[in-house]
Scaffold this active site. Structure first.
Site, PDB file in Angstrom:
ATOM      1  N   TYR A  24      73.164 157.629  95.473  1.00  0.00           N
ATOM      2  CA  TYR A  24      72.059 157.275  94.577  1.00  0.00           C
ATOM      3  C   TYR A  24      70.692 157.228  95.254  1.00  0.00           C
ATOM      4  O   TYR A  24      69.688 156.986  94.576  1.00  0.00           O
ATOM      5  CB  TYR A  24      72.358 155.924  93.908  1.00  0.00           C
ATOM      6  CG  TYR A  24      73.610 155.965  93.052  1.00  0.00           C
ATOM      7  CD1 TYR A  24      73.666 156.798  91.935  1.00  0.00           C
ATOM      8  CD2 TYR A  24      74.729 155.198  93.364  1.00  0.00           C
ATOM      9  CE1 TYR A  24      74.810 156.862  91.148  1.00  0.00           C
ATOM     10  CE2 TYR A  24      75.878 155.251  92.586  1.00  0.00           C
ATOM     11  CZ  TYR A  24      75.910 156.087  91.477  1.00  0.00           C
ATOM     12  OH  TYR A  24      77.033 156.149  90.695  1.00  0.00           O
ATOM     13  N   ASN A  75      69.230 155.833  81.380  1.00  0.00           N
ATOM     14  CA  ASN A  75      70.336 156.069  82.303  1.00  0.00           C
ATOM     15  C   ASN A  75      71.375 155.000  81.963  1.00  0.00           C
ATOM     16  O   ASN A  75      71.247 153.859  82.385  1.00  0.00           O
ATOM     17  CB  ASN A  75      69.891 155.940  83.759  1.00  0.00           C
ATOM     18  CG  ASN A  75      71.045 156.237  84.716  1.00  0.00           C
ATOM     19  OD1 ASN A  75      72.211 156.285  84.298  1.00  0.00           O
ATOM     20  ND2 ASN A  75      70.732 156.418  85.989  1.00  0.00           N
ATOM     21  N   HIS A  81      80.118 156.685  80.118  1.00  0.00           N
ATOM     22  CA  HIS A  81      81.470 157.237  80.016  1.00  0.00           C
ATOM     23  C   HIS A  81      82.375 156.405  79.118  1.00  0.00           C
ATOM     24  O   HIS A  81      83.554 156.700  79.000  1.00  0.00           O
ATOM     25  CB  HIS A  81      82.059 157.350  81.430  1.00  0.00           C
ATOM     26  CG  HIS A  81      81.069 157.850  82.437  1.00  0.00           C
ATOM     27  ND1 HIS A  81      80.475 159.087  82.324  1.00  0.00           N
ATOM     28  CD2 HIS A  81      80.520 157.278  83.546  1.00  0.00           C
ATOM     29  CE1 HIS A  81      79.616 159.246  83.325  1.00  0.00           C
ATOM     30  NE2 HIS A  81      79.620 158.163  84.080  1.00  0.00           N
ATOM     31  N   HIS A 101      70.679 160.920  84.787  1.00  0.00           N
ATOM     32  CA  HIS A 101      71.591 160.409  85.817  1.00  0.00           C
ATOM     33  C   HIS A 101      71.038 160.833  87.168  1.00  0.00           C
ATOM     34  O   HIS A 101      70.644 161.993  87.334  1.00  0.00           O
ATOM     35  CB  HIS A 101      72.997 160.988  85.660  1.00  0.00           C
ATOM     36  CG  HIS A 101      73.615 160.653  84.345  1.00  0.00           C
ATOM     37  ND1 HIS A 101      74.218 159.449  84.107  1.00  0.00           N
ATOM     38  CD2 HIS A 101      73.675 161.354  83.182  1.00  0.00           C
ATOM     39  CE1 HIS A 101      74.650 159.426  82.851  1.00  0.00           C
ATOM     40  NE2 HIS A 101      74.319 160.560  82.262  1.00  0.00           N
ATOM     41  N   LEU A 102      71.044 159.915  88.094  1.00  0.00           N
ATOM     42  CA  LEU A 102      70.566 160.236  89.442  1.00  0.00           C
ATOM     43  C   LEU A 102      71.463 161.278  90.102  1.00  0.00           C
ATOM     44  O   LEU A 102      70.990 162.240  90.717  1.00  0.00           O
ATOM     45  CB  LEU A 102      70.544 158.962  90.295  1.00  0.00           C
ATOM     46  CG  LEU A 102      69.533 157.896  89.851  1.00  0.00           C
ATOM     47  CD1 LEU A 102      70.014 156.512  90.235  1.00  0.00           C
ATOM     48  CD2 LEU A 102      68.174 158.189  90.461  1.00  0.00           C
TER      49      LEU A 102
END
Ligand code: DQA
Length: 148
Positions: A24, A75, A81, A101-102
């Site tokens: 990240y 984010n 999910h 998303h990173l």
């Protein structure tokens, strides 16, 4: 009227900087929020940056955005999910949604390959680190500009 963009970050993103930096990066969420505020100023829009570890709080903020914000950058982190509730809230508010998303979720474990949120997103950016938020901001500001 300047566009108002709500930026939402899901669970564990408050730990950015120390959380799995090899995945990240080293920037903190505060660093990311500051870059977003700076770029927003240049683009003539405003950003309201929030983070929560709670699905219910994120759903509440999304619901409140109706009539208040012009777009949502989100984010959803782990909730990407799992969360039909966040997907439903995003659909309900009928605002343009940019999912960020990173990491590149498609290069990672199979359970990360599917995001419920993408079904409500105008666009999805993943794998470009914190730049993804800035690209989403550019897209949201450009779209707001075009609508006048
Ligand atoms: C993430 C990817 C998710 O799979 C994960 O649960 C996160 C962060 C990302 O920004 O790369 O918490 O959304």
């Amino acid at each position: 009227m300047p566009g108002k963009i709500l930026v939402l970050n899901g669970p564990n993103l408050n730990l950015l900087g120390s959380r799995e930096p090899e995945v990240y990066g080293h920037e903190t969420l505060d660093d990311i929020d500051q870059s977003l505020r700076r770029r927003a100023g240049e683009l003539g829009v405003t950003v309201d940056c929030r983070q929560s570890n709670s699905e219910g709080e994120l759903v509440g903020w999304i619901q409140q955005a109706r009539g208040e914000a012009d777009a949502i950058i989100i984010n959803p982190a782990g909730y990407s999910h799992t969360s039909v509730a966040i997907l439903d809230a995003l659909r309900a508010v009928e605002l343009p949604v940019y999912e960020v998303h990173l990491s590149n979720i498609h290069q990672r474990e199979a359970f990360r390959h599917h995001s419920y949120i993408s079904a409500a997103a105008r666009g999805v950016i993943c794998g470009l680190g914190s730049d993804g938020y800035l690209f989403a901001l550019e897209a949201a500001a450009k779209q707001h500009d075009q609508r006048g």
